[in-house]
Design an enzyme around this catalytic site. Structure first.
Site, mmCIF file in Angstrom:
data_model
loop_
_atom_site.group_PDB
_atom_site.id
_atom_site.type_symbol
_atom_site.label_atom_id
_atom_site.label_comp_id
_atom_site.label_asym_id
_atom_site.label_seq_id
_atom_site.Cartn_x
_atom_site.Cartn_y
_atom_site.Cartn_z
ATOM 1 N N HIS A 67 0.839 -1.209 0.000
ATOM 2 C CA HIS A 67 0.000 0.000 0.000
ATOM 3 C C HIS A 67 0.865 1.247 0.000
ATOM 4 C CE1 HIS A 67 0.934 -0.077 4.254
ATOM 5 N NE2 HIS A 67 0.450 1.137 4.370
ATOM 6 N N LYS A 72 9.394 -2.826 3.600
ATOM 7 C CA LYS A 72 10.516 -2.617 4.522
ATOM 8 C C LYS A 72 10.467 -3.631 5.642
ATOM 9 C CE LYS A 72 13.955 -0.019 5.859
ATOM 10 N NZ LYS A 72 14.699 -1.298 6.025
ATOM 11 N N LYS A 96 3.367 -1.778 12.010
ATOM 12 C CA LYS A 96 4.350 -0.959 12.730
ATOM 13 C C LYS A 96 4.617 0.342 11.970
ATOM 14 C CE LYS A 96 7.727 -3.630 13.973
ATOM 15 N NZ LYS A 96 8.986 -4.380 14.182
ATOM 16 N N LYS A 108 9.628 -8.828 5.207
ATOM 17 C CA LYS A 108 10.567 -9.494 6.124
ATOM 18 C C LYS A 108 11.280 -10.604 5.383
ATOM 19 C CE LYS A 108 11.548 -9.225 10.608
ATOM 20 N NZ LYS A 108 11.265 -8.026 11.418
ATOM 21 N N SER A 364 15.610 3.570 10.300
ATOM 22 C CA SER A 364 15.878 3.054 8.953
ATOM 23 C C SER A 364 15.297 4.007 7.905
ATOM 24 C CB SER A 364 15.233 1.677 8.757
ATOM 25 O OG SER A 364 16.049 0.667 9.299
HETATM 26 N N1 GLU Z 1 14.129 -5.698 12.056
HETATM 27 C C1 GLU Z 1 13.622 -4.497 12.649
HETATM 28 C C2 GLU Z 1 12.137 -4.653 12.993
HETATM 29 O O1 GLU Z 1 11.665 -5.730 13.237
HETATM 30 C C3 GLU Z 1 13.929 -3.263 11.801
HETATM 31 C C4 GLU Z 1 13.358 -3.273 10.427
HETATM 32 C C5 GLU Z 1 13.866 -2.143 9.538
HETATM 33 O O2 GLU Z 1 14.637 -1.307 9.988
HETATM 34 O O3 GLU Z 1 13.468 -2.136 8.371
HETATM 35 O O4 GLU Z 1 11.428 -3.713 13.117
#
Ligand code: GLU
Length: 473
Positions: A67, A72, A96, A108, A364
């Site tokens: 979306h 990320k 998140k 992921k 990030s």
């Molecule tokens: N692995 C981290 C998380 O679970 C960071 C992910 C990121 O920075 O893209 O939020």
């Protein structure tokens, strides 16, 4: 880390989502689309190990939602990696990012290996090959999907990824933005390493500064002198413990695989870390008591419990024995929906993962923006601000006939550097998100817990942007 065989992490994310969806007005079709994982890429590739044998590696990348672009989310290296887990973690990334207003979809990745069993050279080969597989299928790129560190990975792996990507995509001016969590020398941003732990601290501090919330829990306002237990001394646990200690709280217990240690007078995370490095274990730390099982630490008396390792560590079985007043989910998915029910009954406040550990992805985002803008934060304004501050202070000193010296002078004159801006952007993000979620929770007394309120916030934001895209007229 699944303690019961039938545990499905993705299913538990769906359960929490459904629980919250009831408090929204969206069309069931939109909710269905938000919940679904858009693309799941499972791959196998061979790697020749140092001893000449060939091993077939199993790995994944899941794009939960487009979306917003890019997708990320981190890449984890763990023996426990499986499709269900990566799908759950990718979904959590979508929610998140929405909650903290970071304009990304969720993704992921995971490689099913125990990184401790491989040499550095082998890990480099595996990481580079994984990146090449992602490039082949168009599953990585600054505008497509941007990985980051997660459990078992760090800046070193991110450096291998960006180098592989850039060499396969010559001339791509924004190549550095294909991955975040890079070393600063390879296009990383100052403040990324500690970001998740610092975000956990900012989020919990904000909750502890809410008088009505503290009153309900029978706690005093503020972080000072609160007792804290941290499970996991990896990057997230270590930095959470550090910021709580520096903020005036007392870290009374720390847990790792091999066991847990307890000291009511407080533990210094760095001393424990150094002790573990030297002896191979956190146990037998001077002045502390050893606990037989690492999970024992989850059941000790404390104000704030921070699970900062893996999912499913507090579930229906052990939740009734948890004595903490506040649980801060630094890990992704540490508490199951069954545990949530127990917390609601016992009046324990669980501050949910999908916003509390968003500090990592927030910074990030700052790193990705830096990569796209090709300029370091603070470069344009630092000197200007310092000159301005010097003039303002000079005028004030002339008018008052007094002068400011020492640390205070330094503080007033100081122009922002990259780390100052990153930390303050993170602080603003975490405070705003905490308040937004609490507002949603307070506005509807039927909402049973903070996780559900956080999901409501996420669902509303994702659904709205689907509307903005014109997908659902
Ligand atoms: N692995 C981290 C998380 O679970 C960071 C992910 C990121 O920075 O893209 O939020």
């Amino acid at each position: 880390m699944s303690s019961n065989q039938h545990y499905s992490f993705f299913h538990s994310v769906e359960q929490s989502f459904d629980k919250a969806a009831k408090f929204t007005q969206w069309d069931p079709g939109i909710l269905e689309q938000i919940k679904a994982c858009n693309s799941v890429y499972q791959m196998r590739f061979p790697v020749k190990l140092d001893d000449g044998t060939i091993e077939v590696i199993e790995a994944y990348r899941v794009q939960h939602s487009q979306h917003k672009s890019p997708c990320k989310g981190g890449i984890r290296f763990s023996d426990e990696v499986n499709q269900d887990e990566v799908m759950a973690l990718a979904s959590l990334m979508t929610y998140k990012c929405a909650i903290v207003n970071v304009p990304f979809g969720g993704g992921k990745g995971g490689i099913k290996i125990n990184p401790k069993k491989y040499s550095t050279y082998e890990l480099e080969k595996i990481t580079r090959r994984y990146t090449a597989e992602l490039v082949k299928k168009n599953f990585i790129g600054p505008g497509i999907d941007v990985p980051a560190p997660d459990y078992g990975t760090g800046s070193r792996e991110m450096a291998w990824i960006v180098d592989t990507y850039a060499s396969l995509k010559p001339g791509e001016i924004d190549a550095a933005g294909c991955v975040t969590g890079k070393p600063v020398t390879q296009g990383g941003v100052r403040g990324r390493t500690e970001a998740t732990g610092l975000g956990v601290y900012f989020g919990i501090r904000e909750v502890c500064n809410m008088p009505d919330v503290m009153q309900k829990l029978g706690l005093t306002v503020g972080i000072k002198d609160k007792t804290v237990i941290v499970q996991g001394l990896g990057n997230v646990g270590y930095h959470s413990a550090k910021f709580f200690r520096e903020g005036g709280a007392k870290v009374v217990a720390l847990a790792e695989y091999e066991g847990a240690i307890y000291n009511p007078a407080g533990l210094n995370e760095d001393e424990v870390f150094q002790h573990r490095k030297k002896t191979g274990s956190i146990l037998n730390f001077p002045g502390a008591t050893n606990l037989a099982k690492n999970t024992d630490a989850l059941e000790l008396e404390c104000d704030i419990l921070i699970p900062a390792a893996l999912e499913n560590v507090i579930n229906g079985e052990n939740a009734p024995r948890v004595k903490a007043k506040i649980i801060g989910e630094a890990a992704n998915g540490p508490c199951t929906p069954e545990a949530d029910d127990v917390f609601a009954q016992k009046g324990i406040l669980c501050v949910p993962d999908m916003y509390l550990n968003a500090g990592g992805v927030t910074v990030s985002y700052f790193e990705w923006l830096k990569n796209l803008s090709h300029v370091r934060y603070g470069r344009m304004e630092k000197r200007f601000t310092e000159n301005m501050n010097t003039r303002i202070l000079g005028q004030m000193e002339e008018l008052t006939g007094k002068s400011v010296a020492g640390k205070d002078r330094e503080f007033i004159l100081h122009g922002p550097e990259e780390q100052d801006l990153v930390h303050s952007g993170l602080e603003e993000t975490m405070i705003t998100a905490t308040r937004e979620i609490m507002e949603i929770w307070k506005s509807n007394p039927e909402i049973p817990d903070m996780r559900t309120a956080a999901y409501v916030s996420a669902i509303n934001k994702v659904a709205t942007s689907y509307g903005e895209l014109g997908i659902f007229p």
